[in-house]
Motif scaffolding. Structure first.
Motif, short mmCIF file in Angstrom:
data_model
loop_
_atom_site.label_atom_id
_atom_site.label_comp_id
_atom_site.label_asym_id
_atom_site.label_seq_id
_atom_site.Cartn_x
_atom_site.Cartn_y
_atom_site.Cartn_z
N ARG A 1 0.84 -1.20 0.00
CA ARG A 1 0.00 0.00 0.00
C ARG A 1 0.88 1.26 0.00
O ARG A 1 0.63 2.20 -0.76
N LYS A 2 1.93 1.27 0.81
CA LYS A 2 2.82 2.43 0.88
C LYS A 2 3.59 2.63 -0.42
O LYS A 2 3.72 3.75 -0.90
N LEU A 3 4.09 1.54 -0.98
CA LEU A 3 4.83 1.66 -2.23
C LEU A 3 3.90 2.08 -3.36
O LEU A 3 4.27 2.92 -4.20
N TRP A 4 2.68 1.54 -3.39
CA TRP A 4 1.74 1.92 -4.43
C TRP A 4 1.43 3.42 -4.36
O TRP A 4 1.30 4.09 -5.37
N TYR A 5 1.32 3.97 -3.15
CA TYR A 5 1.07 5.40 -3.01
C TYR A 5 2.19 6.21 -3.65
O TYR A 5 1.94 7.25 -4.26
N ALA A 6 3.43 5.72 -3.55
CA ALA A 6 4.57 6.43 -4.13
C ALA A 6 4.66 6.25 -5.65
O ALA A 6 5.19 7.12 -6.34
N LEU A 7 4.16 5.14 -6.17
CA LEU A 7 4.29 4.83 -7.59
C LEU A 7 3.10 5.27 -8.44
O LEU A 7 3.25 5.54 -9.63
N ARG A 8 1.93 5.33 -7.84
CA ARG A 8 0.71 5.57 -8.63
C ARG A 8 0.67 6.99 -9.20
O ARG A 8 1.38 7.88 -8.74
N ASP A 9 -0.16 7.16 -10.21
CA ASP A 9 -0.37 8.47 -10.85
C ASP A 9 0.92 9.07 -11.40
O ASP A 9 1.10 10.29 -11.35
N ARG A 10 1.83 8.21 -11.85
CA ARG A 10 3.10 8.66 -12.44
C ARG A 10 3.92 9.51 -11.48
O ARG A 10 4.61 10.44 -11.88
N ARG A 11 3.85 9.22 -10.19
CA ARG A 11 4.56 10.00 -9.19
C ARG A 11 6.06 9.72 -9.19
O ARG A 11 6.84 10.53 -8.70
N PHE A 12 6.46 8.55 -9.68
CA PHE A 12 7.87 8.19 -9.68
C PHE A 12 8.44 8.45 -11.07
O PHE A 12 8.22 7.68 -12.01
N CYS A 13 9.15 9.54 -11.23
CA CYS A 13 9.83 9.91 -12.49
C CYS A 13 8.91 9.85 -13.70
O CYS A 13 9.35 9.52 -14.80
#
Length: 98
Positions: A18-30
């Motif tokens: 859940r925490k990693l998905w929050y950081a990765l979703r919606d093109r948030r990671f690069c």
């Protein structure tokens, strides 16, 4: 069948997922687009970025749905060309297109 299983895994994700998905979703990671609990070949992986050819598998041992590919394991053509990263052991390997 795999798609229903993946859907169930998305509903029942762990706190770390859940925490990693929050950081990765919606093109948030690069600005890369990630998908979670995605069927690829015979695997259901935790996270995948098709643009970058990256699979991230969180090492939790809670479910044997995916194992790190190795030379003796047959891979479908869908899984070839990806870099598989498994957290916890931080082991990455590139699956060649050969």
């Amino acid at each position: 069948m795999k798609h229903e299983f993946a859907r169930k895994l998305r509903r029942d994700q762990t706190e770390v997922e859940r925490k990693l998905w929050y950081a990765l979703r919606d093109r948030r990671f690069c600005s890369y687009k990630f998908r979670r609990q995605q069927p690829i070949g015979s695997y259901v992986v935790d996270f995948v970025c098709f643009e970058g050819g990256l699979v991230v598998e969180l090492d939790g041992g809670q479910c044997p749905r995916m194992r790190m590919p190795n030379a003796s394991a047959p891979l479908s053509s869908n899984a070839k060309g990806f870099v598989f990263c498994v957290s916890g052991i931080m082991k990455c390997s590139r699956i060649s297109m050969a």
